[in-house]
Design an enzyme around this catalytic site. Structure first.
Site, PDB file in Angstrom:
ATOM      1  N   ASP A 104      -6.188 -15.146   5.919  1.00 33.89           N
ATOM      2  CA  ASP A 104      -4.852 -15.650   5.599  1.00 33.89           C
ATOM      3  C   ASP A 104      -4.256 -16.535   6.683  1.00 33.89           C
ATOM      4  O   ASP A 104      -3.263 -17.226   6.438  1.00 33.89           O
ATOM      5  CB  ASP A 104      -3.896 -14.482   5.305  1.00 33.89           C
ATOM      6  CG  ASP A 104      -4.089 -13.914   3.905  1.00 33.89           C
ATOM      7  OD1 ASP A 104      -4.739 -14.584   3.082  1.00 33.89           O
ATOM      8  OD2 ASP A 104      -3.600 -12.804   3.640  1.00 33.89           O
TER       9      ASP A 104
ATOM     10  N   ARG B 286       0.830  -1.212   0.000  1.00 33.04           N
ATOM     11  CA  ARG B 286       0.000   0.000   0.000  1.00 33.04           C
ATOM     12  C   ARG B 286       0.860   1.254   0.000  1.00 33.04           C
ATOM     13  O   ARG B 286       0.612   2.207  -0.749  1.00 33.04           O
ATOM     14  CB  ARG B 286      -0.921  -0.015   1.237  1.00 33.04           C
ATOM     15  CG  ARG B 286      -2.091  -0.973   1.123  1.00 33.04           C
ATOM     16  CD  ARG B 286      -2.711  -1.292   2.482  1.00 33.04           C
ATOM     17  NE  ARG B 286      -3.959  -2.039   2.372  1.00 33.04           N
ATOM     18  CZ  ARG B 286      -4.041  -3.337   2.073  1.00 33.04           C
ATOM     19  NH1 ARG B 286      -2.928  -4.040   1.857  1.00 33.04           N
ATOM     20  NH2 ARG B 286      -5.218  -3.937   1.994  1.00 33.04           N
TER      21      ARG B 286
ATOM     22  N   SER C  95     -13.640  -8.509   5.255  1.00 31.71           N
ATOM     23  CA  SER C  95     -12.227  -8.079   5.348  1.00 31.71           C
ATOM     24  C   SER C  95     -12.100  -6.616   5.746  1.00 31.71           C
ATOM     25  O   SER C  95     -11.256  -5.886   5.221  1.00 31.71           O
ATOM     26  CB  SER C  95     -11.492  -8.342   4.027  1.00 31.71           C
ATOM     27  OG  SER C  95     -11.459  -9.706   3.733  1.00 31.71           O
TER      28      SER C  95
ATOM     29  N   ARG D 100      -7.395 -15.802 -12.069  1.00 33.14           N
ATOM     30  CA  ARG D 100      -7.970 -15.158 -10.891  1.00 33.14           C
ATOM     31  C   ARG D 100      -8.774 -13.938 -11.348  1.00 33.14           C
ATOM     32  O   ARG D 100      -8.245 -13.059 -12.031  1.00 33.14           O
ATOM     33  CB  ARG D 100      -6.877 -14.745  -9.905  1.00 33.14           C
ATOM     34  CG  ARG D 100      -6.147 -15.928  -9.298  1.00 33.14           C
ATOM     35  CD  ARG D 100      -5.015 -15.499  -8.381  1.00 33.14           C
ATOM     36  NE  ARG D 100      -5.507 -14.895  -7.145  1.00 33.14           N
ATOM     37  CZ  ARG D 100      -4.707 -14.499  -6.159  1.00 33.14           C
ATOM     38  NH1 ARG D 100      -3.387 -14.655  -6.272  1.00 33.14           N
ATOM     39  NH2 ARG D 100      -5.205 -13.954  -5.063  1.00 33.14           N
TER      40      ARG D 100
END
Length: 405
Positions: free
Chosen positions: A292, A28, A173, A99
């Site tokens: 995760d 980020r 999330s 994906r």
């Protein structure tokens, strides 16, 4: 490279292990650094994903190949869409080309972006021609990968009118959205997340500053598992971690209390101690905010012979592999009774662990690292073990430091 693992004793005590910066925070901040050049970043992640992102950002080539790096694919799609006069082909591995990215591309197109699918509709590779995006409102589903939402948030302050993002339906999330929000706040960018809306103000400049990346909590999860599977009194010290972490995976502190692991926060580090025997009751966790660490938790439960019901895992279907099916396959080989759905995992108690089993990793770094702690219980072989470099380059060296040979 395959790695055969065994452990000579079941007690762990070691000096401090330093884990590189969070991949999530690093990636980020690297995008934000491209938008605001007076930002200096320290403790950047040493992961393959971050290396791929850095190479794509610094290269003048018209083609950017990001391998298996899903975060880089999402963030760069949005970033390149804002770079006026520049055309980039963004591609990756075969798995990456399967994906989906259509939800993010549609949102960017709604803002005026010029993005073309080169092969299959809805999937990379992409041809992106950068332009000025003048629209300042967009809608996107809230129950998709948070990386789509963060990708939009990261480019938002560089847009002429800023950006208002409406999140449709249930939002998942949330910690990763909040991580992006807090990093924007840290740079002095006006941003808010209220209800179903994220609003980010246009910000032409930010003040010069240095940002230190916290170490990766996902990487810490494997040490939590090791201590949980070790004898009472085992401990390990990890740096650099904060008690007020931005990372959703810091919920490990609370979850691993079930396994008898206590976390002691010190200045810039944590010490994990196996303080008591694990709780034998079933572990029930909704991991929608920290998917995760699901693989690590499932393997820990299996290694300790306790049951677990893990939910909120729908995003694991579209990771480096279908992680739910991969877990079912490999744990079954080890002797587990396990079932999975499209969003959950259900493990029954096991009294025995089959030894000398070869664990397939499916091009997924987390499969390799999640299963490695079982070497404390039985000899085990990890196939294609070099896949760990995607997020944790020194993983096998650090395992040796703990006594796992």
């Amino acid at each position: 490279m395959n790695v055969r693992l065994k452990n000579s004793e079941n007690s762990i005590t070691t000096e401090e292990i330093t884990i590189s910066g969070s991949k999530s925070e690093s990636n980020r901040l690297l995008i934000l650094q491209q938008l605001y050049s007076n930002i200096h970043i320290e403790n950047v992640s040493d992961s393959d994903d971050t290396h791929h992102l850095q190479e794509a950002l610094s290269s003048a080539n018209s083609v950017a190949d990001i391998g298996h790096a899903g975060t880089a694919m999402r963030f760069l799609t949005a970033f390149f869409a804002t770079q006026e006069g520049e055309t980039k082909v963004l591609q990756g591995s075969e798995r990456m080309h399967n994906r989906p990215i259509e939800i993010l591309v549609n949102a960017l197109r709604d803002l005026g972006a010029d993005i073309v699918y080169i092969e299959k509709e809805g999937y990379p590779p992409l041809k992106i021609t950068g332009k000025q995006l003048t629209k300042n409102k967009v809608s996107i589903n809230g129950n998709v990968s948070s990386q789509y939402i963060s990708a939009l948030m990261l480019i938002a302050p560089s847009l002429e009118k800023g950006l208002e993002i409406e999140l449709i339906d249930k939002i998942t999330s949330v910690p990763y959205i909040n991580m992006t929000l807090q990093l924007l706040h840290q740079l002095g960018i006006e941003a808010e997340f209220k209800g179903q809306f994220i609003k980010i103000a246009p910000t032409p400049v930010v003040k010069k500053q240095t940002v230190v990346v916290e170490s990766d909590w996902s990487s810490a999860s494997y040490f939590y598992s090791i201590i949980a599977l070790s004898e009472l009194g085992s401990s390990v010290k990890l740096s650099a971690y904060k008690e007020d972490s931005l990372q959703g995976d810091s919920c490990l502190v609370e979850i691993y209390q079930h396994f008898g692991v206590r976390t002691i926060f010190e200045e810039n580090s944590i010490t994990l101690i196996k303080e008591k025997e694990h709780d034998t009751s079933i572990l029930v966790q909704d991991l929608k905010n920290a998917p995760d660490i699901a693989q690590t938790i499932a393997v820990t439960c299996f290694g300790l012979g306790i049951a677990c019901d893990l939910s909120g895992l729908h995003t694991l279907k579209i990771k480096e592999t279908d992680r739910l099916e991969a877990l079912r396959e490999e744990l079954t080989k080890l002797g587990a009774e396990i079932t999975v759905t499209n969003e959950s995992l259900h493990l029954k108690p096991s009294a025995k662990i089959n030894k000398d089993i070869q664990i397939a990793t499916y091009n997924d770094h987390r499969m390799a690292m999640a299963f490695a702690p079982l070497a404390l219980k039985v000899p085990i072989e990890i196939l294609d073990a070099e896949v760990v470099t995607k997020s944790y380059r020194s993983f096998w060296k650090d395992m040796e430091q703990l006594g796992i040979k």
